[in-house]
Design a protein around this motif. Structure first.
Motif, PDB file in Angstrom:
ATOM      1  N   LEU A   1       0.940  -1.066  -0.048  1.00 47.06           N
ATOM      2  CA  LEU A   1       0.134   0.281  -0.082  1.00 47.06           C
ATOM      3  C   LEU A   1       0.959   1.295  -0.009  1.00 47.06           C
ATOM      4  CD1 LEU A   1      -2.492   1.796   0.082  1.00 47.06           C
ATOM      5  CD2 LEU A   1      -2.856   1.145   2.561  1.00 47.06           C
ATOM      6  N   ASP A   2       1.339   1.850  -1.275  1.00 44.09           N
ATOM      7  CA  ASP A   2       2.101   2.849  -1.356  1.00 44.09           C
ATOM      8  C   ASP A   2       0.977   4.039  -1.606  1.00 44.09           C
ATOM      9  OD1 ASP A   2       4.652   4.382  -1.790  1.00 44.09           O
ATOM     10  OD2 ASP A   2       3.916   4.512  -3.821  1.00 44.09           O
ATOM     11  N   ALA A   3       0.642   4.486  -0.413  1.00 41.86           N
ATOM     12  CA  ALA A   3      -0.700   5.167  -0.337  1.00 41.86           C
ATOM     13  C   ALA A   3      -0.564   6.733  -0.857  1.00 41.86           C
ATOM     14  CB  ALA A   3      -1.121   5.596   0.982  1.00 41.86           C
ATOM     15  N   PRO A   4      -1.666   7.071  -1.542  1.00 42.69           N
ATOM     16  CA  PRO A   4      -1.803   8.616  -2.136  1.00 42.69           C
ATOM     17  C   PRO A   4      -1.504   9.370  -0.697  1.00 42.69           C
ATOM     18  CG  PRO A   4      -3.740   7.213  -2.742  1.00 42.69           C
ATOM     19  CD  PRO A   4      -2.891   6.495  -1.945  1.00 42.69           C
ATOM     20  N   CYS A   5      -0.657  10.470  -0.868  1.00 42.05           N
ATOM     21  CA  CYS A   5      -0.403  11.207   0.179  1.00 42.05           C
ATOM     22  C   CYS A   5       0.106  12.606  -0.321  1.00 42.05           C
ATOM     23  CB  CYS A   5       0.926  10.642   0.774  1.00 42.05           C
ATOM     24  SG  CYS A   5       2.328  10.870  -0.429  1.00 42.05           S
ATOM     25  N   SER A   6       0.634  13.424   0.625  1.00 43.05           N
ATOM     26  CA  SER A   6       0.476  15.117   0.166  1.00 43.05           C
ATOM     27  C   SER A   6       1.916  15.310  -0.501  1.00 43.05           C
ATOM     28  CB  SER A   6       0.522  15.729   1.600  1.00 43.05           C
ATOM     29  OG  SER A   6       1.609  15.130   2.483  1.00 43.05           O
ATOM     30  N   GLY A   7       2.561  14.111  -0.509  1.00 48.59           N
ATOM     31  CA  GLY A   7       4.130  14.178  -1.533  1.00 48.59           C
ATOM     32  C   GLY A   7       5.026  15.445  -0.923  1.00 48.59           C
ATOM     33  N   LEU A   8       5.139  15.731   0.292  1.00 47.53           N
ATOM     34  CA  LEU A   8       5.879  16.690   0.808  1.00 47.53           C
ATOM     35  C   LEU A   8       7.353  16.029   0.916  1.00 47.53           C
ATOM     36  CD1 LEU A   8       3.660  18.176   3.728  1.00 47.53           C
ATOM     37  CD2 LEU A   8       3.970  19.118   1.249  1.00 47.53           C
ATOM     38  N   GLY A   9       7.602  14.928   0.560  1.00 52.28           N
ATOM     39  CA  GLY A   9       8.880  14.555   0.617  1.00 52.28           C
ATOM     40  C   GLY A   9       9.545  14.661  -0.671  1.00 52.28           C
ATOM     41  N   GLN A  10       8.888  15.157  -1.770  1.00 52.57           N
ATOM     42  CA  GLN A  10       9.613  14.950  -2.733  1.00 52.57           C
ATOM     43  C   GLN A  10      10.420  16.182  -3.098  1.00 52.57           C
ATOM     44  OE1 GLN A  10       9.211  12.816  -5.375  1.00 52.57           O
ATOM     45  NE2 GLN A  10       7.483  11.548  -4.832  1.00 52.57           N
ATOM     46  N   ARG A  11      11.576  15.939  -3.728  1.00 56.03           N
ATOM     47  CA  ARG A  11      12.415  17.264  -3.814  1.00 56.03           C
ATOM     48  C   ARG A  11      13.251  17.042  -4.986  1.00 56.03           C
ATOM     49  NH1 ARG A  11      17.572  17.247  -1.178  1.00 56.03           N
ATOM     50  NH2 ARG A  11      18.269  15.104  -0.691  1.00 56.03           N
ATOM     51  N   PRO A  12      13.955  18.159  -5.485  1.00 54.29           N
ATOM     52  CA  PRO A  12      13.784  19.393  -5.090  1.00 54.29           C
ATOM     53  C   PRO A  12      12.311  19.844  -5.624  1.00 54.29           C
ATOM     54  CG  PRO A  12      14.986  19.325  -7.232  1.00 54.29           C
ATOM     55  CD  PRO A  12      14.811  17.809  -6.800  1.00 54.29           C
ATOM     56  N   ASN A  13      12.094  20.763  -4.634  1.00 57.48           N
ATOM     57  CA  ASN A  13      10.708  21.396  -4.632  1.00 57.48           C
ATOM     58  C   ASN A  13      10.692  23.044  -4.539  1.00 57.48           C
ATOM     59  OD1 ASN A  13       7.686  21.512  -4.740  1.00 57.48           O
ATOM     60  ND2 ASN A  13       7.621  19.852  -3.225  1.00 57.48           N
ATOM     61  N   MET A  14       9.937  23.703  -4.985  1.00 62.30           N
ATOM     62  CA  MET A  14      10.213  25.167  -5.079  1.00 62.30           C
ATOM     63  C   MET A  14       9.388  25.663  -3.771  1.00 62.30           C
ATOM     64  SD  MET A  14       8.555  26.299  -8.900  1.00 62.30           S
ATOM     65  CE  MET A  14       7.127  24.931  -8.588  1.00 62.30           C
ATOM     66  N   ALA A  15       8.225  25.174  -3.374  1.00 59.82           N
ATOM     67  CA  ALA A  15       7.853  25.792  -2.204  1.00 59.82           C
ATOM     68  C   ALA A  15       6.603  24.767  -1.716  1.00 59.82           C
ATOM     69  CB  ALA A  15       7.157  27.039  -2.466  1.00 59.82           C
ATOM     70  N   CYS A  16       6.031  24.932  -0.384  1.00 54.57           N
ATOM     71  CA  CYS A  16       4.828  24.325  -0.083  1.00 54.57           C
ATOM     72  C   CYS A  16       3.562  25.079  -0.162  1.00 54.57           C
ATOM     73  CB  CYS A  16       5.011  23.891   1.641  1.00 54.57           C
ATOM     74  SG  CYS A  16       3.698  23.232   2.136  1.00 54.57           S
ATOM     75  N   THR A  17       2.881  24.504  -1.297  1.00 52.62           N
ATOM     76  CA  THR A  17       1.493  25.310  -1.629  1.00 52.62           C
ATOM     77  C   THR A  17       0.547  24.528  -1.067  1.00 52.62           C
ATOM     78  OG1 THR A  17       1.820  23.996  -3.837  1.00 52.62           O
ATOM     79  CG2 THR A  17       3.059  26.071  -3.901  1.00 52.62           C
ATOM     80  N   TRP A  18       0.489  23.663  -0.353  1.00 46.23           N
ATOM     81  CA  TRP A  18      -0.382  22.832   0.189  1.00 46.23           C
ATOM     82  C   TRP A  18      -1.022  23.780   1.394  1.00 46.23           C
ATOM     83  CZ3 TRP A  18      -2.564  18.814  -2.237  1.00 46.23           C
ATOM     84  CH2 TRP A  18      -1.537  17.899  -2.904  1.00 46.23           C
ATOM     85  N   THR A  19      -2.338  23.607   1.503  1.00 43.72           N
ATOM     86  CA  THR A  19      -3.024  24.009   2.861  1.00 43.72           C
ATOM     87  C   THR A  19      -3.099  23.128   3.914  1.00 43.72           C
ATOM     88  OG1 THR A  19      -5.239  23.625   1.998  1.00 43.72           O
ATOM     89  CG2 THR A  19      -4.454  25.566   1.578  1.00 43.72           C
ATOM     90  N   LEU A  20      -3.276  23.446   5.032  1.00 39.60           N
ATOM     91  CA  LEU A  20      -3.477  22.228   6.105  1.00 39.60           C
ATOM     92  C   LEU A  20      -4.891  21.536   5.735  1.00 39.60           C
ATOM     93  CD1 LEU A  20      -2.705  21.095   8.840  1.00 39.60           C
ATOM     94  CD2 LEU A  20      -4.325  22.920   9.954  1.00 39.60           C
ATOM     95  N   LYS A  21      -5.763  22.062   5.217  1.00 42.02           N
ATOM     96  CA  LYS A  21      -6.960  21.213   4.936  1.00 42.02           C
ATOM     97  C   LYS A  21      -6.717  20.367   3.706  1.00 42.02           C
ATOM     98  CE  LYS A  21     -11.630  21.792   3.179  1.00 42.02           C
ATOM     99  NZ  LYS A  21     -12.840  22.527   3.041  1.00 42.02           N
ATOM    100  N   GLU A  22      -5.607  20.427   2.900  1.00 40.99           N
ATOM    101  CA  GLU A  22      -5.350  19.681   1.807  1.00 40.99           C
ATOM    102  C   GLU A  22      -4.412  18.649   2.395  1.00 40.99           C
ATOM    103  OE1 GLU A  22      -5.034  22.402  -2.245  1.00 40.99           O
ATOM    104  OE2 GLU A  22      -3.895  22.655  -0.763  1.00 40.99           O
ATOM    105  N   VAL A  23      -3.447  18.827   3.225  1.00 44.37           N
ATOM    106  CA  VAL A  23      -2.625  17.927   3.878  1.00 44.37           C
ATOM    107  C   VAL A  23      -3.435  16.857   4.672  1.00 44.37           C
ATOM    108  CG1 VAL A  23      -0.853  17.392   5.473  1.00 44.37           C
ATOM    109  CG2 VAL A  23      -0.477  19.424   3.878  1.00 44.37           C
ATOM    110  N   THR A  24      -4.335  17.295   5.484  1.00 39.44           N
ATOM    111  CA  THR A  24      -5.209  16.434   6.299  1.00 39.44           C
ATOM    112  C   THR A  24      -6.164  15.513   5.726  1.00 39.44           C
ATOM    113  OG1 THR A  24      -6.631  18.164   7.037  1.00 39.44           O
ATOM    114  CG2 THR A  24      -4.806  17.833   8.400  1.00 39.44           C
TER     115      THR A  24
END
Length: 370
Positions: free
Chosen positions: A223-246
């Motif tokens: 189960l390689d689950a759908p996720c917020s993907g915040l570990g992907q890099r290099p990245n420009m900036a965190c554009t996620w909202t708290l609501k989107e992450v949760t």
């Protein structure tokens, strides 16, 4: 993995791309036409252009200039004129700008020995080894696209057995099938199917071998689950909202519950994400151990990443059974790289965490019925 270059001269001719396209460029891609939002009014095919990403989504499609917040991604050669790009949308899909001087040098291995190689990040390769598929087993990759782990699992099984790959997006499923064909892997069967609905609720005998499946149908499940993907890099900036992450946590739990039901007693379930949040990782493990008591947390082999993060109520021993790749929190260490071949694996784990994406792995075994 990649390193940043700061001495690239910016050009007067500009191309603005969206945030998703921008992230792809940072990781080694060229700029494809659908990702282009704006281009200078005088841009012609063959021009040297500077590429920027509009991370806030404020640039209007087809604009001739943009003065909003933008991040420089590097220089490239325009394959088309501005007029060709915007007069032929949306059917135009090829390369719009071929990157020649990207800010991050991320080597691309596209079409390099395609029938032999499939490019993966280190943690993604570790996952399949932790799952430890064996020849002759029936394996489920519950959220399989783009298929790197699927093909790796089949290869580790020596293409003996059955690997079922599910994903909701049809073109991604076709890509999995193409990769399996290209690599000569006959054990893979890919289906366009929602993993949350993969459990057959009625007990009618399964005769077609297609989803949904009866309970306890698989020896091992990834189960390689759908996720917020915040570990992907290099990245420009965190554009996620708290609501989107949760928002990912409920979906991950639905998939977890289905996977536990589909797993045979004594079978192995591996849960992984490419994010670094506590809510999508350690908290999900704590929830699974409480809600699905027939699952037991196991040690992992190989153990390359660091242990789990505090904050989810897991014991010290349980945290040691988790595997977290988190480059942002690993301190820089002075080391003689020439001596690494003689060092113990626990002494060199920091190196694996220092130059890879953020990732999380947990391994469970389903208790046999008593």
């Amino acid at each position: 993995m990649s390193y940043r270059r700061n001495n690239i001269k910016q050009q007067p001719c500009e191309v603005i791309v969206g945030a998703q396209c921008g992230n792809a460029v940072l990781r080694g891609a060229h700029v494809y036409v659908p990702g282009i939002v704006s281009a200078s009014k005088f841009m012609k095919g063959g021009d040297v252009v500077s590429v920027y990403s509009d991370i806030k989504g404020k640039c209007k499609k087809g604009a001739k200039e943009f003065d909003g917040t933008k991040i420089f991604l590097g220089n490239g050669i325009s394959e088309l004129s501005r007029k060709e790009i915007f007069s032929r949308l949306p059917e135009l899909k090829g390369v719009g700008v071929r990157m020649t001087d990207p800010v991050y040098l991320s080597p691309s291995f596209d079409n390099v020995l395609p029938s032999y190689l499939f490019l993966q990040n280190l943690p993604s390769a570790v996952v399949s080894h932790v799952l430890d598929p064996q020849p002759g087993e029936k394996i489920l990759d519950l959220c399989a696209a783009p298929g790197g782990k699927t093909t790796h699992i089949a290869a580790l099984m020596h293409d003996q057995g059955e690997v079922i790959a599910l994903d909701k997006i049809s073109n991604k499923v076709e890509k999995i099938k193409q990769n399996a064909l290209l690599l000569g892997l006959n054990s893979i069967r890919a289906f366009c199917f929602d993993g949350t609905k993969a459990l057959k609720l009625d007990m009618v005998k399964d005769t077609d071998g297609e989803p949904p499946f009866l309970p306890e149908s698989f020896d091992r499940i990834l189960l390689d689950a759908p996720c917020s993907g915040l570990g992907q890099r290099p990245n420009m900036a965190c554009t996620w909202t708290l609501k989107e992450v949760t928002s990912y946590q409920p979906l991950q739990r639905k998939l977890f519950t289905v996977a536990a039901e589909l797993l045979k007693p004594g079978g192995v379930l591996v849960y992984s994400t490419c994010t670094v949040t506590l809510a999508e990782n350690e908290e999900q493990v704590a929830w699974a151990l409480k809600t699905l008591p027939h699952l037991q947390l196991q040690r992992q082999d190989p153990q390359v990443g660091g242990e789990g993060m505090l904050g989810a109520g897991l014991s010290s021993e349980q945290l040691k059974r988790l595997q977290r790749f988190d480059p942002c929190v690993v301190p820089s260490q002075d080391s003689d790289t020439g001596s690494l071949r003689d060092a113990r694996i626990e002494d060199t784990m920091w190196l694996a965490n220092k130059d890879c994406i953020g990732f999380f792995i947990a391994k469970f075994v389903k208790c046999k019925s008593t």
